[in-house]
Design a protein around this motif. Structure first.
Motif, short mmCIF file in Angstrom:
data_model
loop_
_atom_site.label_atom_id
_atom_site.label_comp_id
_atom_site.label_asym_id
_atom_site.label_seq_id
_atom_site.Cartn_x
_atom_site.Cartn_y
_atom_site.Cartn_z
N CYS A 100 0.80 -1.23 0.00
CA CYS A 100 0.00 0.00 0.00
C CYS A 100 0.83 1.28 0.00
O CYS A 100 0.28 2.38 0.15
CB CYS A 100 -0.94 0.01 1.21
N GLY A 101 2.13 1.15 -0.14
CA GLY A 101 2.96 2.34 -0.23
C GLY A 101 3.24 3.05 1.06
O GLY A 101 3.70 4.20 1.06
N MET A 102 3.01 2.39 2.19
CA MET A 102 3.32 3.00 3.47
C MET A 102 4.83 3.21 3.59
O MET A 102 5.63 2.40 3.13
CB MET A 102 2.83 2.10 4.61
N GLU A 103 5.22 4.32 4.21
CA GLU A 103 6.64 4.63 4.40
C GLU A 103 7.33 3.50 5.16
O GLU A 103 6.88 3.08 6.24
CB GLU A 103 6.77 5.94 5.18
N LYS A 104 8.45 3.03 4.62
CA LYS A 104 9.19 1.94 5.26
C LYS A 104 10.21 2.52 6.24
O LYS A 104 11.41 2.53 6.00
CB LYS A 104 9.86 1.07 4.20
N ARG A 105 9.71 2.98 7.35
CA ARG A 105 10.60 3.50 8.36
C ARG A 105 11.43 2.36 8.96
O ARG A 105 10.93 1.24 9.12
CB ARG A 105 9.79 4.18 9.47
N PRO A 106 12.69 2.61 9.29
CA PRO A 106 13.52 1.55 9.86
C PRO A 106 12.89 0.89 11.08
O PRO A 106 13.01 -0.33 11.26
CB PRO A 106 14.82 2.28 10.21
N ALA A 107 12.23 1.67 11.92
CA ALA A 107 11.60 1.09 13.11
C ALA A 107 10.51 0.09 12.72
O ALA A 107 10.34 -0.94 13.38
CB ALA A 107 11.02 2.18 13.99
N PHE A 108 9.78 0.39 11.64
CA PHE A 108 8.72 -0.50 11.19
C PHE A 108 9.29 -1.79 10.61
O PHE A 108 8.83 -2.89 10.93
CB PHE A 108 7.85 0.19 10.13
#
Length: 208
Positions: free
Chosen positions: A170-178
């Motif tokens: 879905c294009g959600m930001e791939k933050r390192p924490a995630f």
């Protein structure tokens, strides 16, 4: 009637989340595979879920629909699996189960449907500003090691499943924490077993 849980699912559905939960529990269960379309609208399945949607479970005479409700039910039905905190320590556990099923899911559905919330209506949205919602998730993850305390629970299973789907599909930001959190939560034998079952079903359906 058998007391085994019956899972009504399709391998390309939120039923994958419930299967992971069942594999974590480690008790025998049965799978009723359903295809999208007429089979899910059949009288037999509508008796299980009048919406004709999956996943759903039957456990003895009890029927449960809606993924977070199923997870919470299973955690309580099989307490020996340790997938819910003790009742006095469930604040964060309940918060995150409902956070994922409410604000988080509604935000991605709105996005996928191309719905832009007017600025003057943003206060009506449970998630408010998406960036703030993501900051909130990140802060809770970093406070870890788990979302509801010091041990893995159904809330981690649910949140990790949604983060993985939203980042990859879905294009959600791939933050390192995630990405780190998802990697840690899915580095479990139960997850690998569940994924293998559903992936094999997808492959078999493709070849049929």
């Amino acid at each position: 009637m058998s007391d085994d849980v019956i899972l009504y699912t399709n391998p390309m559905s939120r039923g994958r989340i419930v299967r992971w939960m069942l594999e974590e529990i480690g008790k025998p269960y049965q799978t009723e595979w359903l295809t999208y379309g007429p089979q899910m609208k059949s009288p037999e399945f509508l008796a299980i879920n009048p919406l004709g949607k999956i996943p759903a479970i039957r456990h003895g005479s009890t029927v449960v629909t809606e993924t977070p409700a199923i997870l919470a039910y299973l955690a309580d039905a099989f307490p020996e699996a340790g997938l819910a905190p003790s009742p006095s320590k469930r604040g964060a556990y309940y918060r995150w189960l409902f956070f994922v099923s409410g604000p988080m899911e509604s935000s991605v559905v709105n996005s996928l449907c191309g719905f832009a919330v007017p600025d003057d209506k943003r206060g009506m949205m449970g998630y408010g500003e998406v960036s703030v919602m993501h900051d909130t998730i990140e802060g809770a993850i970093k406070a870890g090691p788990y979302i509801a305390g010091q041990s893995f629970t159904a809330a981690d299973l649910y949140l990790a499943s949604h983060l993985s789907f939203q980042m990859n599909m879905c294009g959600m930001e791939k933050r390192p924490a995630f990405t780190d959190y998802v990697a840690r939560m899915t580095d479990r034998d139960a997850f690998r077993r569940a994924a293998a079952i559903d992936n094999a079903a997808i492959e078999a359906a493709t070849k049929a």
